[in-house]
Scaffold this motif. Sequence first.
Motif, PDB file in Angstrom:
ATOM      1  N   ARG A 141      -7.767  -4.667  -3.776  1.00  0.00           N
ATOM      2  CA  ARG A 141      -8.458  -5.691  -4.576  1.00  0.00           C
ATOM      3  C   ARG A 141      -7.626  -6.951  -4.746  1.00  0.00           C
ATOM      4  O   ARG A 141      -8.169  -8.064  -4.714  1.00  0.00           O
ATOM      5  CB  ARG A 141      -8.808  -5.112  -5.952  1.00  0.00           C
TER       6      ARG A 141
ATOM      7  N   TYR B 281      -4.122   2.517  -4.416  1.00  0.00           N
ATOM      8  CA  TYR B 281      -4.716   2.053  -3.158  1.00  0.00           C
ATOM      9  C   TYR B 281      -5.844   1.062  -3.418  1.00  0.00           C
ATOM     10  O   TYR B 281      -5.922   0.000  -2.791  1.00  0.00           O
ATOM     11  CB  TYR B 281      -5.231   3.258  -2.370  1.00  0.00           C
ATOM     12  N   ARG B 282      -6.720   1.377  -4.360  1.00  0.00           N
ATOM     13  CA  ARG B 282      -7.815   0.465  -4.680  1.00  0.00           C
ATOM     14  C   ARG B 282      -7.306  -0.842  -5.282  1.00  0.00           C
ATOM     15  O   ARG B 282      -7.857  -1.920  -5.010  1.00  0.00           O
ATOM     16  CB  ARG B 282      -8.780   1.148  -5.641  1.00  0.00           C
TER      17      ARG B 282
ATOM     18  N   ARG C 232       0.815  -1.218   0.000  1.00  0.00           N
ATOM     19  CA  ARG C 232       0.000   0.000   0.000  1.00  0.00           C
ATOM     20  C   ARG C 232       0.848   1.267   0.000  1.00  0.00           C
ATOM     21  O   ARG C 232       0.368   2.327  -0.400  1.00  0.00           O
ATOM     22  CB  ARG C 232      -0.932   0.009   1.210  1.00  0.00           C
TER      23      ARG C 232
ATOM     24  N   VAL D 240      -5.023   7.110  -5.787  1.00  0.00           N
ATOM     25  CA  VAL D 240      -6.274   6.405  -5.496  1.00  0.00           C
ATOM     26  C   VAL D 240      -6.326   5.065  -6.222  1.00  0.00           C
ATOM     27  O   VAL D 240      -6.743   4.046  -5.653  1.00  0.00           O
ATOM     28  CB  VAL D 240      -7.474   7.294  -5.876  1.00  0.00           C
ATOM     29  N   SER D 241      -5.891   5.038  -7.484  1.00  0.00           N
ATOM     30  CA  SER D 241      -5.914   3.787  -8.242  1.00  0.00           C
ATOM     31  C   SER D 241      -4.998   2.745  -7.615  1.00  0.00           C
ATOM     32  O   SER D 241      -5.346   1.556  -7.546  1.00  0.00           O
ATOM     33  CB  SER D 241      -5.494   4.043  -9.693  1.00  0.00           C
TER      34      SER D 241
END
Length: 230
Positions: free
Chosen positions: A208, A203-204, A132, A200-201
């Motif tokens: 996932r 982290y997501r 992360r 943001v991408s």
Amino acid sequence: MSPRLPMPPPPPPAEIRDWPDRAARLADRALALDALGRRLLGGGRLALFLTWFLMLQVGWGMVGVLLTSLGGAILDPLTMLVGLVAAALGIGVLVPAVWLTARSVRQDRIARERFAQWALLDRHGSTDARLRAPVLSACWMVLSTVMCGTGLWLGFAVPAGTTREGTVYGLDGGYGLVAYGMGVALVFWINGLIGLMKAVSHYRLVLRVTGPAPRPPGSRSASSGPPRHV
């Protein structure tokens, strides 16, 4: 990234994978994810991002010399010549900066796809906890938010400070100065959005692909207890 640090290739197809054991597979997975993570959010990537942003601002600033000279109250041949030379040099800086920015967005998309492929290859708690990159993600988020806020403020402040005489907060540059100010705001806004999208991408994506490993078909959870006989 430097050409001496190429992007890791995707994992080999399932039919030709020949790792001797799980430890070797996890080691290759960790190396690939570390390289791809640095390529997406590393300090070197952040330095390149800021360099291209400064190139965009410098290039547009040199074009702004021509815009402000055209909007001035007095336009003489020497001022026009200086503005044309500055604009030509500015376009020479602006075009490669735009190309580098667009190229980095395309490369980030490829890097995220390969990051997901390597991450889904297996699960490993100690390795996945570092993916992360909270410190680097926070740096990208803060810097990109400041860029977006600056661009948004300039987008409203420049038109609001323009008078009927064509001055902007008392500066004589005509509507060419307004066009220059709006271009500066657009550069801030677009680069801020790119940085926010990256953080943001990433982290997501990590959430996932590093979740609990899927259970094999027919397996039962520990809390379900032994099967009951009717």
